[in-house]
Design an enzyme around this catalytic site. Structure first.
Site, PDB file in Angstrom:
ATOM      1  N   TYR A  19       0.912  -1.246   0.103  1.00  0.00           N
ATOM      2  CA  TYR A  19      -0.272  -0.562   0.292  1.00  0.00           C
ATOM      3  C   TYR A  19       0.840   1.364  -0.097  1.00  0.00           C
ATOM      4  O   TYR A  19       0.566   2.552   0.073  1.00  0.00           O
ATOM      5  CB  TYR A  19      -0.894  -0.093   1.228  1.00  0.00           C
ATOM      6  CG  TYR A  19      -2.298  -1.359   1.042  1.00  0.00           C
ATOM      7  CD1 TYR A  19      -1.963  -1.907   1.087  1.00  0.00           C
ATOM      8  CD2 TYR A  19      -3.167  -0.568   1.333  1.00  0.00           C
ATOM      9  CE1 TYR A  19      -2.564  -3.353   1.228  1.00  0.00           C
ATOM     10  CE2 TYR A  19      -4.611  -1.712   1.210  1.00  0.00           C
ATOM     11  CZ  TYR A  19      -4.180  -2.818   1.062  1.00  0.00           C
ATOM     12  OH  TYR A  19      -5.214  -3.444   1.286  1.00  0.00           O
ATOM     13  N   LYS A  43       4.753 -14.386   3.735  1.00  0.00           N
ATOM     14  CA  LYS A  43       4.821 -15.487   3.233  1.00  0.00           C
ATOM     15  C   LYS A  43       6.265 -15.898   2.428  1.00  0.00           C
ATOM     16  O   LYS A  43       6.796 -15.295   1.282  1.00  0.00           O
ATOM     17  CB  LYS A  43       4.005 -14.631   1.628  1.00  0.00           C
ATOM     18  CG  LYS A  43       3.923 -15.903   0.093  1.00  0.00           C
ATOM     19  CD  LYS A  43       2.712 -17.084   0.674  1.00  0.00           C
ATOM     20  CE  LYS A  43       2.868 -17.593  -0.774  1.00  0.00           C
ATOM     21  NZ  LYS A  43       2.536 -19.247   0.025  1.00  0.00           N
ATOM     22  N   ASP A 103      -1.346 -18.498   3.204  1.00  0.00           N
ATOM     23  CA  ASP A 103      -1.705 -18.948   2.453  1.00  0.00           C
ATOM     24  C   ASP A 103      -2.659 -20.129   3.855  1.00  0.00           C
ATOM     25  O   ASP A 103      -3.537 -20.815   4.125  1.00  0.00           O
ATOM     26  CB  ASP A 103      -1.562 -19.855   1.551  1.00  0.00           C
ATOM     27  CG  ASP A 103       0.112 -20.093   1.616  1.00  0.00           C
ATOM     28  OD1 ASP A 103       0.636 -20.168   2.809  1.00  0.00           O
ATOM     29  OD2 ASP A 103       0.244 -21.068   1.052  1.00  0.00           O
ATOM     30  N   ASP A 138      -4.673  -7.032   5.847  1.00  0.00           N
ATOM     31  CA  ASP A 138      -6.656  -5.995   5.423  1.00  0.00           C
ATOM     32  C   ASP A 138      -7.185  -7.515   4.630  1.00  0.00           C
ATOM     33  O   ASP A 138      -8.152  -7.396   5.390  1.00  0.00           O
ATOM     34  CB  ASP A 138      -6.080  -5.642   4.125  1.00  0.00           C
ATOM     35  CG  ASP A 138      -7.277  -4.300   3.138  1.00  0.00           C
ATOM     36  OD1 ASP A 138      -7.727  -4.558   4.234  1.00  0.00           O
ATOM     37  OD2 ASP A 138      -6.999  -3.675   2.407  1.00  0.00           O
TER      38      ASP A 138
END
Ligand code: NAD
Length: 368
Positions: free
Chosen positions: A124, A173, A206, A230
């Protein structure tokens, strides 16, 4: 003592739900002096910009704000007012509690967790561009810094200590994002070593999504980067009962802004239909921040009792699909009045009411 707080009504359903929140705040007896400033569409009409200087001036002066949702145009148009506020006021920690209320609207009545999301950088950051003139390729830059990672993971461990939560999970990740992911992971691991009283573990994003929809009760505090946070905070809002009941807070070092997880829901604007609970629970978080613990407990309890009793609730809490006990929906303002009426009456020493239909039968209702 009077507390001066900036109030931004916002767009869409924002003016309705912030009016509801003000009504409930007033019922607590805590003296709040609201300084109303406009941002978003109404500010464009009045000032030619969605984010006039007076909004920043007011928040910087008062260091506290209650905010309604603000619309962001998709694709073109101005950049998100919400993202600009976070970045310019350095509101780096977005904190979103996901608590199931009275077992309603959830398959997981034990859900009680907090998502702590880094809110100033990551994907962002606003650094993005077309790679070629024909716009056949584009890049958005994922900026992760050690400074921002350190302060958000420290914030999460401090929150865990303060709220007597004993478990913090970092989500990243790092197996694919070998630099940004690994930087965040290292910051988390080094900070965890300074908090030996708190269990620290990690999940890949995930896997975390799968874990949360199977057994959310196993998690307590989740700390993560901007985009993952988010997504996870909406996911957790859904687990706990939906966007209509999910509050949030943004913290910097000296400023706090309270706003619901939901957006401006334009299709319900001006209809007195939206659920006011998320914005009302922002008042609960605001009161806690002010040290007004009893008033905060009263607001939470009054919301809980109103939902458990289910005589005056908005459409999202009333209709089949959400609940086993469908009732006629009430308006946003009627539900706010009911919560406000209960605020001085609730008995804080009594156990929280259990609704007539146990949430455990929710699954069979959906599958039947
Ligand atoms: P949204 O949260 O506004 O609405 C999604 C759906 O959730 C609604 O159509 C409605 O069915 C339901 N919903 C949301 N709030 C509700 C409430 N209080 N009571 C009952 N039902 C409710 O999300 P969206 O449609 O993706 O976004 C609309 C606008 O809001 C966009 O411009 C978006 O950028 C903006 N937005 C702002 C914020 C913020 O100000 N912090 C946050 C999210 C989205």
């Amino acid at each position: 003592m009077s507390h001066r707080v900036t109030l931004i009504p916002g767009d869409g359903i924002g003016p309705e739900v912030t009016a509801a929140a003000r009504l409930v705040a007033g019922a607590t007896g805590v003296d709040i002096d609201w300084e109303v400033v406009e941002a978003g569409e109404r500010a464009i009409q009045a000032h030619g910009t969605p984010l006039p200087d007076e909004v920043f001036d007011s928040i910087r002066r008062n260091r506290l704000a209650l905010k309604g949702p603000i619309t962001t145009p998709i694709g073109g148009g101005f950049r998100s007012v919400n993202v600009a506020l976070r970045q310019q006021l350095d509101l780096y920690a977005s904190v979103r509690p996901a608590r199931a209320i009275a077992g309603e609207g959830t398959r997981f009545p034990e859900t009680d967790l907090v998502v702590v999301r880094e809110a100033t950088e990551g994907l962002y950051s606003g650094v993005e561009h077309w790679v070629d003139r024909d716009h056949t390729a584009a890049e958005t830059v994922n900026i992760v810094t050690r400074k921002a990672s350190d302060r958000i993971v420290r914030f999460a461990f401090e929150l865990a200590r303060r709220e007597h939560r004993r478990h913090v999970t970092a989500v990243h990740k790092a197996n694919i994002m070998k630099t940004t992911g690994a930087l965040f992971q290292t910051a988390f691991q080094e900070m965890a070593a300074k908090y030996p009283d708190i269990r620290a573990d990690e999940r890949l994003i995930d896997n975390m999504c799968m874990q949360l929809v199977k057994k959310p009760e196993e998690y307590s505090v989740i700390v993560t980067t901007n985009l993952f946070g988010d997504i996870l905070s909406d996911l957790c809002a859904g687990l706990a009962g939906g966007l209509g009941v999910a509050p949030g807070a943004l913290y910097g070092d000296t400023i706090a802004v309270f706003e619901p997880v939901h957006g401006s829901a334009p299709k319900y604007a001006g209809q007195d239909k939206a659920d006011p609970v998320a914005e009302i629970l922002c008042v609960e978080l605001l009161l806690r921040h002010l040290g007004e613990a009893e008033a905060a407990d009263r607001v939470f309890r009054a919301v809980w009792e109103t939902i458990a009793e289910k005589k005056v609730v908005t459409y999202d809490l009333a209709l089949p699909g959400y609940t086993l006990r469908p009732v006629s929906p009430s308006s946003c303002s009627a539900m706010a009045k009911e919560v406000a009426r209960k605020v001085p009456l609730v008995d804080l020493s009594a156990p929280l009411s259990t609704p007539a239909n146990p949430a455990s039968s929710y699954d069979s209702h959906l599958e039947g």
